[in-house]
Design an enzyme around this catalytic site. Structure first.
Site, PDB file in Angstrom:
ATOM      1  CG  HIS A 400      33.165  43.375  41.483  1.00  0.00           C
ATOM      2  ND1 HIS A 400      33.548  42.410  40.575  1.00  0.00           N
ATOM      3  CD2 HIS A 400      34.318  44.011  41.832  1.00  0.00           C
ATOM      4  CE1 HIS A 400      34.844  42.457  40.394  1.00  0.00           C
ATOM      5  NE2 HIS A 400      35.334  43.436  41.138  1.00  0.00           N
ATOM      6  CD  GLU A 401      34.256  47.623  43.711  1.00  0.00           C
ATOM      7  OE1 GLU A 401      35.149  47.518  44.586  1.00  0.00           O
ATOM      8  OE2 GLU A 401      34.480  47.532  42.494  1.00  0.00           O
ATOM      9  CG  ASP A 476      39.636  42.666  40.508  1.00  0.00           C
ATOM     10  OD1 ASP A 476      40.307  43.678  40.754  1.00  0.00           O
ATOM     11  OD2 ASP A 476      38.397  42.621  40.607  1.00  0.00           O
TER      12      ASP A 476
END
Length: 624
Positions: A400-401, A476
């Site tokens: 994800h990061e 997000d």
């Protein structure tokens, strides 16, 4: 009455071990007593063996004559002299008790102190005379334009005759507007400190109470006190607490806050010219203030106290570093460049956090690494290494990061990626930290679209590399949707919808106004707005997915680095994006080391810092 009965019972129980009056007189006639003392109705006979015998005489018997006939020496004390104070006390005790209870509860209702039960209408302003206030313009940094704007107030308070000869009128009120933490209160104190005049400080919420009319009375009392101390400065913090626009409540009632505002308007407009009393107010919500407050004659001048730029941040850091033992490797300019958007209060907190971390590490000076730690803690949150994540969730977080970081690095107009970590910080399981290279005052359409694309990349990386979707991307999506909606409804960045505003600013919505006002946009137009927001989100989702599919190898390498080292910095990210293997990070303990007291380098730096700071006084230093 219960109290009186109690005292009566106590009084009646005195001398319960006494003998009857007839027995006492029989012994007196037999010559058993040497002397008898009469105290009201009480008889005390002393025998030859110094034994005391007590009796109570009936009220219709003349005791002294009977005793003298028996040949006994008599010593008498008038009853009135003994029982007068006791009688008064017993009679008035219930009333005194009720008065005491009433005063106690009135003090509790009023919050206690400062006048007690009779201080309802008294001003709660805190007064600081010219000798107590040591803050001057030297302690204020990062807002030079604002200091120049208010400098003439200092000159007027010092030499009012110069302006009176010219026929000039000093502004009656100055409204300071700025984000929280920019130094509005400190600047007001600095004005009083430079002019050497008393400083009255009060918050807008201190005026309003549950009792009707108390706020207006406190406003009158505050202005009366300030006129007696003229020339002086009256500072009202958080003016929006009492100065909100009138007529926005339901039912049209005139509530206590509006009465207080009306009195404030009257007092400010009723000032005599050049009285020497200047009202300074501070707020971060000028949009909700009543228009009557902002007209000339009340708050004549508005002074904007903005967030500091890079030069202002450097000056603020230098002011706060005066009281800290700074190492030779610390460069305030570098720290200022890495803290865009920080207010003065944020920078003060940064210096303090760095000093605290250095203290935990048992160092005698504050190094640059301490400032880096403090900056990351403030921006990303404190590390939560106590959380034990399953390997699958840890891998999902790394992908994800990595998705955020790779897309941010590929897009040309996004902020540089400063650090990526999968160590839980704050409420996040992982953080991708982006810092702008320079101060930014506006954003272009391409920059906003790039930010939306970066926000969506985290979920896309989960789908591509883990074949799953998690709840970690909720924030997000929220931020991406908010930016897309503002592009369409407020910023005019949609070709299909044109340059129109389709929504009311959230900061200006009042309960009464929102209910009474009618919708200005049709249902058809709102459907078109929603469709345009959906188009923007879908376009950036497709864009981010293509970037990640074309750079799968970079995502895999970055994910492996995160799983191995947990955190990677800008140099390692650049190496991965350029196709080079990243260098392992420098060894750094996750917690402060046990003992660094014997660090020779620290000792040398401390001696150097003592020489550097030898000319700095012990006076407390603050910065905007």
């Amino acid at each position: 009455m219960g109290v009186v009965f109690l005292f009566g019972q106590l009084r009646g129980n005195i001398g319960d071990d006494s003998i009857p009056y007839s027995e006492f007189m029989r012994r007196a006639e037999e010559g058993l007593f040497v002397r008898v003392k009469i105290d009201g109705s009480e008889l005390k006979g002393r025998t030859e063996t110094n034994e005391i015998v007590t009796a109570h005489a009936p009220s219709d018997v003349f005791m002294a004559s009977d005793l003298r006939k028996a040949g006994v020496e008599v010593e008498a004390t008038p009853e009135e002299e003994r029982s007068f104070l006791f009688t008064i006390f017993v009679s008035w005790f219930p009333m005194l008790l009720l008065i005491g209870v009433w005063i106690f509860f009135m003090q509790r209702m009023q919050g206690g102190g400062r006048g007690g039960a009779f201080s309802f209408g008294k001003s709660r302003a805190r007064v600081m005379d010219e000798n107590e206030n040591r803050v001057t313009f030297e302690n204020v940094a990062g807002c030079e334009e604002a200091k120049n704007e208010v400098s003439e107030l200092v000159q007027f308070l010092r030499k009012p005759g110069r302006f009176r000869k010219l026929g000039a009128k000093i502004p009656r009120g100055v409204l300071m507007v700025g984000s929280p933490g920019t130094g509005k209160t400190l600047l007001a104190r600095a004005i009083a400190g430079e002019a050497k005049v008393p400083f009255f400080s009060i918050s807008g919420s201190d005026f309003v109470e549950m009792f009707v009319g108390v706020g207006a009375s406190r406003v009158r009392d505050m202005f009366e006190q300030s006129k007696k101390s003229a020339p002086c400065i009256v500072f009202i913090d958080e003016l929006d607490a009492v100065g909100r626009q009138r007529g926005t409540g339901l039912g049209g009632g005139n509530d206590e806050r509006e009465q207080t505002l009306n009195q404030l308007l009257v007092e400010m407009d009723g000032f005599e010219e050049n009285t020497g009393v200047i009202i300074i107010a501070a707020t971060n919500r000028p949009d909700v203030l009543d228009p009557a407050l902002l007209r000339p004659g009340r708050f004549d001048r508005q002074v904007v106290v903005p967030l500091p730029d890079i030069r202002g941040r450097e000056e603020i850091l230098l002011v706060h570093m005066r009281k800290v033992s700074i190492g030779r490797d610390v460069d305030a300019k570098v720290v200022a460049r890495g803290t865009p958007g920080f207010a003065g209060a944020d920078l003060a907190n940064l210096v303090n956090e760095a000093a605290l971390y250095a203290g935990r590490c048992k160092r005698k000076i504050v190094r640059m690494t301490d400032f880096e730690f403090a900056k990351e803690k403030i921006i990303m949150g404190a590390e939560r290494r106590s959380i034990v994540m399953p390997e699958k969730e840890r891998k999902n977080t790394a992908y994800h990061e990595s998705g955020h970081a790779v897309v941010a690095r590929l897009l040309p107009e996004t902020d540089p990626v400063h650090k990526v970590t999968i160590v839980p910080r704050g409420r996040a399981l992982g953080v991708t930290m982006q810092l702008p290279a320079e101060d930014r005052y506006n954003m272009t359409e391409s920059q906003i679209l790039g930010n939306i694309c970066v926000l969506l990349a985290g979920r896309i990386a989960e789908e591509l590399f883990m074949s799953q979707m998690t709840t970690g991307a909720s924030n997000d999506f929220e931020r991406a949707t908010t930016m897309a909606r503002r592009m369409v409804t407020q910023w005019g960045m949609s070709k299909n919808m044109g340059t129109m505003v389709y929504s009311e600013d959230e900061g200006e919505v009042f309960l009464g106004r929102s209910i009474s006002s009618q919708r200005q946009v049709s249902e058809t137009t709102m459907r078109e707005v929603d469709a345009e927001i959906r188009r923007i989100i879908d376009d950036q989702y497709t864009r981010a997915r293509k970037l990640l599919e074309d750079n799968r190898d970079k995502v895999e390498v970055m994910t492996k680095a995160l799983l191995d080292w947990e955190s990677i910095d800008e140099k390692q990210i650049n190496a991965i994006m350029e196709g080079r293997p990243p260098e392992p990070p420098q060894e750094s303990p996750p917690t402060p080391p046990a003992d660094l007291d014997n660090d020779e380098e620290d000792d040398e730096d401390e001696k150097s810092d003592e020489k550097k700071n030898s000319n700095i006084g012990d006076e407390e230093v603050k910065a905007a």
